[in-house]
Motif scaffolding. Sequence first.
Motif, PDB file in Angstrom:
ATOM      1  N   LEU A 186       0.851  -1.176   0.000  1.00 34.92           N
ATOM      2  CA  LEU A 186       0.000   0.000   0.000  1.00 34.92           C
ATOM      3  C   LEU A 186       0.892   1.231   0.000  1.00 34.92           C
ATOM      4  O   LEU A 186       1.976   1.232   0.592  1.00 34.92           O
ATOM      5  N   PHE A 187       0.414   2.304  -0.664  1.00 38.72           N
ATOM      6  CA  PHE A 187       1.204   3.530  -0.776  1.00 38.72           C
ATOM      7  C   PHE A 187       0.298   4.732  -0.602  1.00 38.72           C
ATOM      8  O   PHE A 187      -0.818   4.776  -1.118  1.00 38.72           O
ATOM      9  N   TYR A 188       0.805   5.723   0.128  1.00 37.21           N
ATOM     10  CA  TYR A 188       0.082   6.981   0.358  1.00 37.21           C
ATOM     11  C   TYR A 188       1.047   8.140   0.152  1.00 37.21           C
ATOM     12  O   TYR A 188       2.204   8.098   0.605  1.00 37.21           O
ATOM     13  N   TYR A 189       0.574   9.183  -0.540  1.00 41.40           N
ATOM     14  CA  TYR A 189       1.423  10.339  -0.837  1.00 41.40           C
ATOM     15  C   TYR A 189       0.594  11.600  -0.722  1.00 41.40           C
ATOM     16  O   TYR A 189      -0.528  11.674  -1.247  1.00 41.40           O
ATOM     17  N   ASP A 190       1.123  12.611  -0.031  1.00 36.29           N
ATOM     18  CA  ASP A 190       0.390  13.856   0.191  1.00 36.29           C
ATOM     19  C   ASP A 190       1.393  15.004   0.119  1.00 36.29           C
ATOM     20  O   ASP A 190       2.320  15.088   0.933  1.00 36.29           O
ATOM     21  N   GLU A 191       1.223  15.888  -0.869  1.00 36.86           N
ATOM     22  CA  GLU A 191       2.142  17.017  -1.031  1.00 36.86           C
ATOM     23  C   GLU A 191       1.356  18.320  -1.111  1.00 36.86           C
ATOM     24  O   GLU A 191       0.318  18.399  -1.770  1.00 36.86           O
ATOM     25  N   SER A 192       1.873  19.338  -0.439  1.00 39.21           N
ATOM     26  CA  SER A 192       1.312  20.678  -0.514  1.00 39.21           C
ATOM     27  C   SER A 192       2.441  21.627  -0.910  1.00 39.21           C
ATOM     28  O   SER A 192       3.536  21.579  -0.333  1.00 39.21           O
ATOM     29  N   GLN A 193       2.176  22.497  -1.911  1.00 44.51           N
ATOM     30  CA  GLN A 193       3.209  23.395  -2.411  1.00 44.51           C
ATOM     31  C   GLN A 193       2.664  24.816  -2.525  1.00 44.51           C
ATOM     32  O   GLN A 193       1.480  25.019  -2.776  1.00 44.51           O
ATOM     33  N   THR A 194       3.567  25.760  -2.368  1.00 45.16           N
ATOM     34  CA  THR A 194       3.277  27.124  -2.788  1.00 45.16           C
ATOM     35  C   THR A 194       3.996  27.348  -4.111  1.00 45.16           C
ATOM     36  O   THR A 194       5.183  27.064  -4.237  1.00 45.16           O
ATOM     37  N   ASN A 195       3.275  27.814  -5.103  1.00 49.83           N
ATOM     38  CA  ASN A 195       3.861  28.084  -6.412  1.00 49.83           C
ATOM     39  C   ASN A 195       3.912  29.594  -6.611  1.00 49.83           C
ATOM     40  O   ASN A 195       2.990  30.208  -7.146  1.00 49.83           O
ATOM     41  N   ALA A 196       4.962  30.213  -6.119  1.00 46.47           N
ATOM     42  CA  ALA A 196       5.165  31.645  -6.292  1.00 46.47           C
ATOM     43  C   ALA A 196       6.280  31.850  -7.314  1.00 46.47           C
ATOM     44  O   ALA A 196       7.345  31.238  -7.205  1.00 46.47           O
ATOM     45  N   SER A 197       6.047  32.705  -8.308  1.00 45.55           N
ATOM     46  CA  SER A 197       7.067  32.922  -9.322  1.00 45.55           C
ATOM     47  C   SER A 197       6.822  34.222 -10.057  1.00 45.55           C
ATOM     48  O   SER A 197       5.716  34.770 -10.049  1.00 45.55           O
ATOM     49  N   THR A 198       7.896  34.712 -10.690  1.00 40.47           N
ATOM     50  CA  THR A 198       7.838  35.907 -11.520  1.00 40.47           C
ATOM     51  C   THR A 198       8.552  35.607 -12.822  1.00 40.47           C
ATOM     52  O   THR A 198       9.661  35.055 -12.809  1.00 40.47           O
TER      53      THR A 198
END
Length: 771
Positions: free
Chosen positions: A399-411
């Motif tokens: 069994l596999f579990y994956y949880d990612e949270s990102q901020t995508n800030a860019s110019t």
Amino acid sequence: MHRNSVYYSLLGGIAAIALTPAAVLAQDSAAVTAAQPDAAAESAPIAAESSSQVGLGDIVVTAQRRSESSQRLPLSIEVLSADSLRKAGVSQATDIARIAPGVQIAQGGTATQVYIRGSGTPTTTPLSDPSVSLNLDGVYVARSQSFSGTFFDIERVEVLKGPQGTLYGRNSSGGALNVIPATPKLGERGGYVQFGLQNYSGVSGEAAVNLPIGDTIAIRAAGQIVTRDGYISDGSDDDKHESARLQMLFKPSDAFSLRLWGSYQHIGGRGPGVVSHNPSANTPLGGPDMPKDEWTSVIPELNERLALLPRARQYNSNDSYQNINTYNLHAQADVNLGFATLTVIPAYQHVNLRAKSYPGIMYSTVSALTGEGQVSKAESLETRLTDNGGSPLTYTLGLFYYDESQTNASTVDLATIALAYSATLKTKSYAAFGQMSYELFDGFKVIGGLRYTDEKREIVDGQQFLLPLYPSTACSETVTTPCASSLNINTSLKDNRVNYRAGVEYQLAPRSMVYATVSTGFKSGGQTVADVEPYKAETITAYTIGTKNRFFDGRLQANLELFYWKYNDLQQSLQRLGRNGRSVSTIINAGKATSKGANLDVIAKVTDNDTVNFAVEYNKARYGDFVWTAYTTAPSTGCAFSPISGTANYSVDCSGLQMARSPTWTGSAGYTHSFDIGDGHLDLGANMTFASSRWLHASFIANARADGYALVNLNATYTAPGDKFTVDAFVQNLTNKAVYTGGDQIPAIGGFYAATIAPPRVYGVRLRANF
């Protein structure tokens, strides 16, 4: 319950197992040993062959989540040992392309871009994932930016070619790159210290120590510091990083072990750069442009051309930088249940990324509006049950579990327009998988595997702001008073997939096998923060027939593989206008594509002191159905295009063209001779790697076509008696050949191309003392 509570409860549960005198830890040692995965049925033939002083030794790998000889795996795999990595001067992922046929690796901004037989993704933002999964010590690496500084105190690197959708899951449609660090060893006290010098003011230091604590605990600590000036004229393409890794192994009995693992790395310096690759006289605003020194930054020539455009900004790459901080924590608990081993691997990764680079534009991972950088926080948990051998049936269930949270800030500054982006990106994925083989009769096995994946990807509060190139009092670059109305995006994409693997293998002789497999894989779809349609998931079905052999008492190894890969909705990255008329770098789907060919790999120990190797791969990779829409204006592409009736849009058709970054021919050849010097020995080696011409980018403009190349590398290694110390001298890229690895056309000038480039001639020496 909050997800962090669940996660830390799992960690606590593992710790409780380690500290509780459970009945499983009290099993009779002899009974447990008889049921170990490396029991005689699996290990004896490998060990016997490895102990031979005559033939080639086997390399034991864990590519299929169990310890096996690479020569017994029914799949295409390149295994690079610690010794071969050191002699080849491999210090980062991009170096692997020099010694692994069929693999193309480039640095796109701060992102590591890996291509295997044309499967890869040339993106530099967190809005998409690689097609070749990156794994460190069995843990999926969420962001490739954190991968560069991991190549120290390494046991081996495994390059798996082809979809690994059963055991590795999402985002491994093209294969997997596994980095396996050295692990703590019970009862052993030792380590090494290594110091290196090279041209471009390169200095490196590396050390590791293994310390036993009693009979049941061992600690291994390792670290690396590297500083080197840039290869490109503006100082970019340098290497400044510090990395550290600490592991603890607790093994109170043969029935249980727990390994705790933590690492930190900082990557600084100027970061990657680009050069001009514009051999075509049809370059907009004049051409061609190929500087005499190929490692000359594209920025001065680009500025001359931008000066011909009205109200275009000039670039100054002197302020480029990268500041990447990565923290990793994970644990691995193994419990021997007698009939099988239960493995539990919880992991946490934290990547903080702030960088500015000039890949023909100005790209910053910091928002001009808020000053916020990019941060990724990823949690994963994998649980596997693997048989302990001794029966015709072998299996791995998990069994596999994956949880990612990102901020995508860019110019992004495109010289004629500037944009700022911000969004919160969320990915959550669940999977159940199993792979097994059954020996129907002596030497003949059937193989089967399934993986079910359910995932959800979200963009929350995605915003795109238009910024002024020349700010005035009437326009404020702040969130409260934006310079232009923003584009707001909130999307939620769900997907579920079933991938499979099926095949047969037959052991013709003790050292000869044949196999045939069919396997599938997929790479997630998603949405970019732009006014374009979402992109669909990429899928692949791969057919493989191969044979692996040892002849002449193990002196000759000859492996042959035939492959045929079929893609649907292959993901590609292109610069194009969105529906609102703003230029964006976005991901689109090529409908169909195929990659078919053969790989031959031969190693011969001609005498006890002479070894030769040769590998060649033929790959005919073509887009079968690659049609996309260019909005508002005629596109800058080498593909056929025509206006779409009743609209201001154009239909672009790239069908039939060679897939990007997939040369028809790649290969390597090498020779090593060993001299006995007293009780020590000296190894002299020469190797050559080559590739035919290829497209660097799916725009197919004339300047995105790179010529073939052949690179020559030399090395000499003296090993003192008793392996007390080694001295390595090396020359890489002896002829100073320019090898272009990727890049993109510059939006403001269309067909003008900014390319990434491999290192020039590099030479140096390394001294390693073992204790």
